[in-house]
Design an enzyme around this catalytic site. Structure first.
Site, PDB file in Angstrom:
ATOM      1  N   GLU A   1       0.806  -1.225   0.000  1.00 53.02           N
ATOM      2  CA  GLU A   1       0.000   0.000   0.000  1.00 53.02           C
ATOM      3  C   GLU A   1       0.839   1.275   0.000  1.00 53.02           C
ATOM      4  OE1 GLU A   1      -0.638  -2.593   1.907  1.00 53.02           O
ATOM      5  OE2 GLU A   1      -2.631  -3.241   1.298  1.00 53.02           O
TER       6      GLU A   1
ATOM      7  N   HIS B   1     -10.848  -4.851   9.422  1.00 53.38           N
ATOM      8  CA  HIS B   1     -11.427  -4.754   8.074  1.00 53.38           C
ATOM      9  C   HIS B   1     -12.799  -4.097   8.098  1.00 53.38           C
ATOM     10  CE1 HIS B   1      -8.311  -7.754   7.338  1.00 53.38           C
ATOM     11  NE2 HIS B   1      -8.505  -7.660   6.036  1.00 53.38           N
TER      12      HIS B   1
END
Lengths: 326, 327
Positions: B60, B129
């Site tokens: 990322e 998440h």
């Protein structure tokens, strides 16, 4: 030296300006140092005195439209990429005529239209930006390469590994150019990295890695030329590690307690400017007197840049909220 | 008019843009043959190929920075982050680079990129998440923050985000992905900074975002049968924020409840409440402003605990009744 194009080695027109450029960097930094001491420039600054050969040697083999990303020790890179010292000095004085209208200061000088994608205050901040610029070049078939400067300290940031890996798998035209000046702030590279050369890390990403004498302009040019050719021909990225030394401390607050006078003296004797001068004299490109004239010219240009900066207007408060959004 | 799911609307917006602007490309994890973690990019690699639907390593920090570098040099990248929680790994790039480069450079250069990412709870994906971290992003000058709640809005707002010359963080709520609404086939743009009144009402204003828009509408419907008229305002973009529409609504109803899924403490609801308190609408308030938000707890796995962590329809119903007490 065989990798360096012969016409570069023999080109007086190309090599002589580099000598003056080195002095521009040296005098720019010394002037900045002086003005900080006098309190005329505020904030912080990171000087590249002693590292002139890495900036000048690497930019010398780039085309004008090639790009660079720089570090927090970026003045030398800017000058080597063709920045005007007037606008740089004005930026350090925080004036509207500066590259960033007085809003960026020492750590953020950029000239995007000329391929300088900016100095960066975040250690390791430039790795993936360089990778992205190289991606643009590849996707648009521009044929440009990107030279990403970083220090030995930044090589331990995760961003280094992520960006090199990405550039490697996508074969992007980017050169990761490490100026190993022996210290990440006060941390000696020997204590922070458990390998002899940072360039060895290239092997882990399946790309070429080279170590070069960073105080020798010709050596730097030669190895960067090889990496540039490799990148332009679709070979992908290279890691280059140039061994050099910063004569000054990390930044203004640094008393340099972590190193010895002997060590400093040893590196001062390897002054990259003096070395380059000898090489050019040996080639018969100029005489001692002609070299001296160039040095004086550089000195005068920096003096002039100070006058330019001092005489430039401060930004009005109405500019505070400008340029947050495009 | 035909209906599309929110997910399909996002995909259609990107596909249409990519057909007309060759500078647009998408990069992200598993977005190629796999079609993205939630299937948003499914089928796109067949049309646009792997150069423009660009699968990345799980990296990322690199892909966010690469998007910035590409944007700064003339491309218009769309970055898909698999889950919005992972923005923490891209944080340096979003906060210290994307948001600031233009200002630091004195107005030179621009970073026209969109970071799209699924946010929110409700899928049993638990603490790492399921977060709603949009308030973090709104705190950073230089970023724009979008939170569409419907398929129609998602398509139009994404077009505006892609056309914007600034870095935009575009939050897609996972539970919204399957919701449907009428969506025109042609490309259209909904300007960033324009709220939408999802339902008109006169007794109380609810300002709700993302999935909470749907829950607030459900609550409003229940309350309607009890004779309480609720106005539901969806800001759609947090930065820029359409203050005027919210102020006008509160002036009309005299009551304000802000509902978001993100943790209430430090959440964007505080910003909206303060904005009203500082505005001319303050004099129109007939009751204290109320905020409903997630509890200050990591989102738990157990379905009942997960629901209890964030506002539900019944919580909104009760909050409205509470606000109307003494009417």
């Amino acid at each position: 030296m065989n990798e360096l194009k012969q016409d570069t080695v023999d080109s007086k027109e190309k090599l002589i300006p580099l000598y003056k450029q080195m002095w521009l960097i040296r005098y720019f930094e010394e002037k900045v140092d002086e003005f900080f001491a006098k309190g005329m420039i505020h904030g912080t600054t990171h000087l590249a005195v002693g590292q002139e050969a890495t900036a000048v040697g690497s930019c010398a083999v780039l085309n004008e439209d090639d790009m660079i990303t720089s570090t927090h020790r970026g003045h030398g890179h800017c000058i080597a990429k063709g920045a005007e010292v007037n606008r740089m000095m004005a930026e350090l004085f925080g004036r509207t005529t500066g590259y960033c209208k007085g809003k960026g200061g020492s750590m953020h000088i950029a000239d995007v239209s000329k391929g300088n994608l900016g100095a960066n205050g975040i250690v390791g901040g430039g790795f993936s930006i360089a990778t992205g610029a190289a991606l643009t070049s590849k996707m648009k078939n521009q044929g440009k390469v990107v030279l990403c400067y970083f220090g030995d300290g930044a090589s331990n940031e995760g961003s280094f590994h992520e960006a090199v890996n990405l550039a490697s798998i996508w074969k992007l035209p980017v050169i990761f150019f490490c100026e190993n000046n022996q210290y990440g702030m006060s941390g000696p590279v020997k204590e922070m990295v458990n390998i002899e050369n940072i360039a060895q890390r290239a092997e882990a990403y399946g790309i070429p890695g080279h170590v070069v004498e960073g105080n020798d302009v010709f050596d730097v040019m030669s190895i960067v030329q090889e990496a540039v050719d490799f990148a332009r021909n679709g070979g992908g990225p290279t890691i280059i590690e140039a061994k050099t030394y910063r004569w000054k401390g990390h930044s203004k607050s640094d008393a340099k307690k972590y190193r010895t006078r002997e060590e400093e003296k040893e590196w001062r004797e390897k002054d990259p400017i003096a070395r380059y001068k000898e090489q050019l004299i040996a080639k018969g490109f100029f005489t001692e007197e002609e070299a001296e004239a160039l040095r004086k010219e550089a000195k005068q240009e920096i003096e002039d840049s100070v006058e330019f900066a001092k005489n430039s207007p401060e930004p009005g408060l109405e500019t505070l909220m400008e340029d947050i959004y495009a | 008019m035909r209906e599309l799911t929110y997910l399909e609307a996002v995909r259609e917006a990107m596909s249409q843009e990519m057909r007309t602007n060759e500078d647009v490309f998408i990069l992200g994890e598993d977005i190629g043959v796999y079609g993205g973690a939630f299937g948003v990019t499914r089928g796109m690699i067949e049309e646009f190929g792997p150069e423009r639907i660009r699968n990345t390593p799980i990296s990322e920090a690199a892909i966010s920075g690469t998007a910035i570098g590409a944007a700064l040099t003339g491309m218009r990248p769309i970055l898909e982050l698999q889950f919005s929680d992972f923005i923490t790994i891209a944080m340096d790039n979003m906060v210290n680079q994307a948001a600031k480069l233009r200002y630091m450079y004195g107005g030179e250069g621009k970073v026209p990129m969109v970071l799209r990412t699924p946010a929110g709870s409700g899928t049993g994906a638990a603490a790492q998440h399921s977060q709603s971290l949009e308030a973090w992003m709104t705190h950073i000058p230089g970023l724009k923050v979008v939170q569409p709640s419907t398929a129609y809005d998602a398509k139009g707002l994404l077009k505006a985000a892609m056309d914007d010359d600034n870095p935009v963080v575009f939050y897609e709520h996972k539970l919204c992905y399957r919701t449907k609404s009428e969506v025109p086939e042609e490309a259209y743009s909904i300007p960033l900074g324009k709220a939408d009144i999802k339902k008109e009402g006169k007794d109380v204003t609810i300002v709700a975002t993302a999935m909470m828009v749907h829950k607030s509408l459900e609550a409003a419907e229940q309350l309607e049968s009890e004779g309480i008229s609720v106005e539901v305002v969806d800001p759609r973009t947090l930065v820029p924020l359409d203050e005027e529409t919210i102020v006008e609504s509160v002036k009309k109803t005299g009551r304000l409840i802000v509902v978001h899924e993100a943790v209430k403490r430090g959440g964007f609801g505080g910003e909206i409440a303060s904005m009203i308190a500082e505005s001319e609408a303050f004099d129109y308030l007939d009751a204290p402003i109320k905020r409903l938000g997630g509890k200050a707890v990591p989102i738990p796995y157990n379905p009942e605990l997960e629901k209890a962590a964030v506002p539900q329809v019944q919580d909104i119903v009760e909050a409205v009744k509470d606000t109307l007490k003494g009417l």
